[in-house]
Design a protein around this motif. Structure first.
Motif, PDB file in Angstrom:
ATOM      1  N   LEU A  69       0.879  -1.159   0.000  1.00  0.00           N
ATOM      2  CA  LEU A  69       0.000   0.000   0.000  1.00  0.00           C
ATOM      3  C   LEU A  69       0.919   1.213   0.000  1.00  0.00           C
ATOM      4  CD1 LEU A  69      -2.424  -1.451   2.578  1.00  0.00           C
ATOM      5  CD2 LEU A  69      -3.154  -0.552   0.368  1.00  0.00           C
ATOM      6  N   LEU A  70       0.777   2.057  -1.023  1.00  0.00           N
ATOM      7  CA  LEU A  70       1.701   3.173  -1.241  1.00  0.00           C
ATOM      8  C   LEU A  70       0.924   4.489  -1.278  1.00  0.00           C
ATOM      9  CD1 LEU A  70       3.722   1.368  -4.042  1.00  0.00           C
ATOM     10  CD2 LEU A  70       4.392   1.646  -1.646  1.00  0.00           C
ATOM     11  N   PRO A  71       0.624   5.061  -0.087  1.00  0.00           N
ATOM     12  CA  PRO A  71      -0.188   6.280  -0.049  1.00  0.00           C
ATOM     13  C   PRO A  71       0.645   7.557  -0.242  1.00  0.00           C
ATOM     14  CG  PRO A  71       0.234   5.503   2.180  1.00  0.00           C
ATOM     15  CD  PRO A  71       0.876   4.509   1.241  1.00  0.00           C
ATOM     16  N   ARG A  72       0.016   8.516  -0.932  1.00  0.00           N
ATOM     17  CA  ARG A  72       0.600   9.853  -1.072  1.00  0.00           C
ATOM     18  C   ARG A  72      -0.506  10.827  -1.462  1.00  0.00           C
ATOM     19  NH1 ARG A  72       4.864  11.366  -5.675  1.00  0.00           N
ATOM     20  NH2 ARG A  72       2.931  11.649  -6.811  1.00  0.00           N
ATOM     21  N   ASP A  73      -0.644  11.896  -0.687  1.00  0.00           N
ATOM     22  CA  ASP A  73      -1.592  12.975  -0.998  1.00  0.00           C
ATOM     23  C   ASP A  73      -3.006  12.464  -1.275  1.00  0.00           C
ATOM     24  OD1 ASP A  73       0.531  14.790  -0.761  1.00  0.00           O
ATOM     25  OD2 ASP A  73       1.028  14.619  -2.882  1.00  0.00           O
ATOM     26  N   GLY A  74      -3.491  11.557  -0.442  1.00  0.00           N
ATOM     27  CA  GLY A  74      -4.850  11.068  -0.569  1.00  0.00           C
ATOM     28  C   GLY A  74      -5.049   9.999  -1.636  1.00  0.00           C
ATOM     29  N   PHE A 117      -7.438  -4.294   3.127  1.00  0.00           N
ATOM     30  CA  PHE A 117      -6.299  -3.521   3.634  1.00  0.00           C
ATOM     31  C   PHE A 117      -6.304  -2.090   3.097  1.00  0.00           C
ATOM     32  CE2 PHE A 117      -4.809  -7.678   4.955  1.00  0.00           C
ATOM     33  CZ  PHE A 117      -4.252  -7.396   6.185  1.00  0.00           C
ATOM     34  N   ALA A 118      -6.750  -1.900   1.861  1.00  0.00           N
ATOM     35  CA  ALA A 118      -6.843  -0.543   1.310  1.00  0.00           C
ATOM     36  C   ALA A 118      -7.868   0.278   2.091  1.00  0.00           C
ATOM     37  CB  ALA A 118      -7.197  -0.586  -0.166  1.00  0.00           C
ATOM     38  N   SER A 119      -8.941  -0.354   2.545  1.00  0.00           N
ATOM     39  CA  SER A 119      -9.957   0.385   3.307  1.00  0.00           C
ATOM     40  C   SER A 119      -9.406   0.845   4.652  1.00  0.00           C
ATOM     41  CB  SER A 119     -11.224  -0.445   3.483  1.00  0.00           C
ATOM     42  OG  SER A 119     -11.016  -1.525   4.364  1.00  0.00           O
ATOM     43  N   ILE A 120      -8.528   0.058   5.252  1.00  0.00           N
ATOM     44  CA  ILE A 120      -7.884   0.479   6.503  1.00  0.00           C
ATOM     45  C   ILE A 120      -7.060   1.739   6.258  1.00  0.00           C
ATOM     46  CG2 ILE A 120      -6.118  -0.155   8.211  1.00  0.00           C
ATOM     47  CD1 ILE A 120      -7.103  -3.102   7.826  1.00  0.00           C
ATOM     48  N   ILE A 121      -6.293   1.746   5.185  1.00  0.00           N
ATOM     49  CA  ILE A 121      -5.453   2.895   4.855  1.00  0.00           C
ATOM     50  C   ILE A 121      -6.318   4.090   4.452  1.00  0.00           C
ATOM     51  CG2 ILE A 121      -3.679   3.740   3.261  1.00  0.00           C
ATOM     52  CD1 ILE A 121      -2.762   1.791   5.562  1.00  0.00           C
ATOM     53  N   ALA A 122      -7.381   3.854   3.704  1.00  0.00           N
ATOM     54  CA  ALA A 122      -8.266   4.956   3.293  1.00  0.00           C
ATOM     55  C   ALA A 122      -8.877   5.630   4.522  1.00  0.00           C
ATOM     56  CB  ALA A 122      -9.359   4.435   2.372  1.00  0.00           C
ATOM     57  N   ARG A 123      -9.314   4.848   5.506  1.00  0.00           N
ATOM     58  CA  ARG A 123      -9.860   5.438   6.737  1.00  0.00           C
ATOM     59  C   ARG A 123      -8.789   6.237   7.474  1.00  0.00           C
ATOM     60  NH1 ARG A 123     -12.406   0.377   7.046  1.00  0.00           N
ATOM     61  NH2 ARG A 123     -10.960  -0.356   8.615  1.00  0.00           N
ATOM     62  N   TRP A 124      -7.576   5.686   7.557  1.00  0.00           N
ATOM     63  CA  TRP A 124      -6.463   6.383   8.206  1.00  0.00           C
ATOM     64  C   TRP A 124      -6.148   7.688   7.473  1.00  0.00           C
ATOM     65  CZ3 TRP A 124      -1.500   7.036   6.024  1.00  0.00           C
ATOM     66  CH2 TRP A 124      -0.561   7.627   6.883  1.00  0.00           C
ATOM     67  N   MET A 125      -6.128   7.653   6.141  1.00  0.00           N
ATOM     68  CA  MET A 125      -5.827   8.847   5.374  1.00  0.00           C
ATOM     69  C   MET A 125      -6.907   9.915   5.557  1.00  0.00           C
ATOM     70  SD  MET A 125      -4.354   7.014   1.925  1.00  0.00           S
ATOM     71  CE  MET A 125      -3.901   8.463   1.010  1.00  0.00           C
ATOM     72  N   ALA A 126      -8.151   9.499   5.683  1.00  0.00           N
ATOM     73  CA  ALA A 126      -9.252  10.445   5.860  1.00  0.00           C
ATOM     74  C   ALA A 126      -9.173  11.155   7.205  1.00  0.00           C
ATOM     75  CB  ALA A 126     -10.590   9.731   5.714  1.00  0.00           C
ATOM     76  N   GLN A 127      -8.545  10.515   8.196  1.00  0.00           N
ATOM     77  CA  GLN A 127      -8.433  11.094   9.535  1.00  0.00           C
ATOM     78  C   GLN A 127      -7.227  12.016   9.675  1.00  0.00           C
ATOM     79  OE1 GLN A 127      -8.342   7.685  12.110  1.00  0.00           O
ATOM     80  NE2 GLN A 127     -10.479   7.186  11.746  1.00  0.00           N
ATOM     81  N   THR A 128      -6.254  11.915   8.768  1.00  0.00           N
ATOM     82  CA  THR A 128      -5.039  12.728   8.912  1.00  0.00           C
ATOM     83  C   THR A 128      -5.076  13.958   8.035  1.00  0.00           C
ATOM     84  OG1 THR A 128      -3.891  11.422   7.223  1.00  0.00           O
ATOM     85  CG2 THR A 128      -3.587  10.766   9.517  1.00  0.00           C
TER      86      THR A 128
END
Length: 150
Positions: free
Chosen positions: A24-29, A139-150
């Motif tokens: 999972l490679l998050p950047r800028d939403g 697993f992407a949904s876990i990261i999406a929720r985390w990204m929405a909170q930050t």
């Protein structure tokens, strides 16, 4: 016990265990993903099988580079899941042990070197709907929720 996603294994079918690493490679939403064009378009987390004698972290770096052309930094394991699938490119029924990592996409070096793969950026919430298997979506949904909170 590792959680299973997808189809229940068929009792009459023999499966070969195939460990793999996925990022999972998050950047800028958004998440950096790969689209495998053949045998049909399939949006996936970058990653793949761990070669014999290879450790998970080097395999993760190699697979992400092959499928996206990006280097990564600071990989951290989030969890794992298993799924049972037929892999037509190997003519193999596999018990896939999918180890999921989160990492920072560091730098784009080149185009993907894995044939028929394209690197794509997608909003994390959209990725949760379109990823090709239920474990990746979880697993992407876990990261999406985390990204929405930050």
């Amino acid at each position: 016990m590792i959680r299973r996603f997808g189809d229940t294994p068929e009792k009459s079918q023999s499966y070969r265990r195939r460990p793999g690493v996925y990022a999972l490679l998050p950047r800028d939403g958004e998440l950096l993903l790969t689209c495998q064009r053949e045998p049909g378009p399939d949006i996936q987390l970058p990653g793949g099988g761990i070669d014999p004698g290879e450790s998970p972290i080097p395999a993760l770096h190699r697979e992400v580079m092959e499928e996206t052309g990006w280097t990564i930094s600071q990989p951290r394991k989030l969890g794992a899941f298993r799924r049972y699938a037929y892999m037509p490119e190997y003519d193999l029924w596999a018990e896939k042990l999918c180890h999921i990592y989160i990492a920072r996409p560091a730098r784009r070096i080149c185009a993907p070197t894995e044939p028929l793969h394209d690197a794509i950026w997608m909003r994390a919430d959209a990725a949760c709907e379109i990823l090709g298997n239920a474990g990746d979506r979880h697993f992407a949904s876990i990261i999406a929720r985390w990204m929405a909170q930050t």
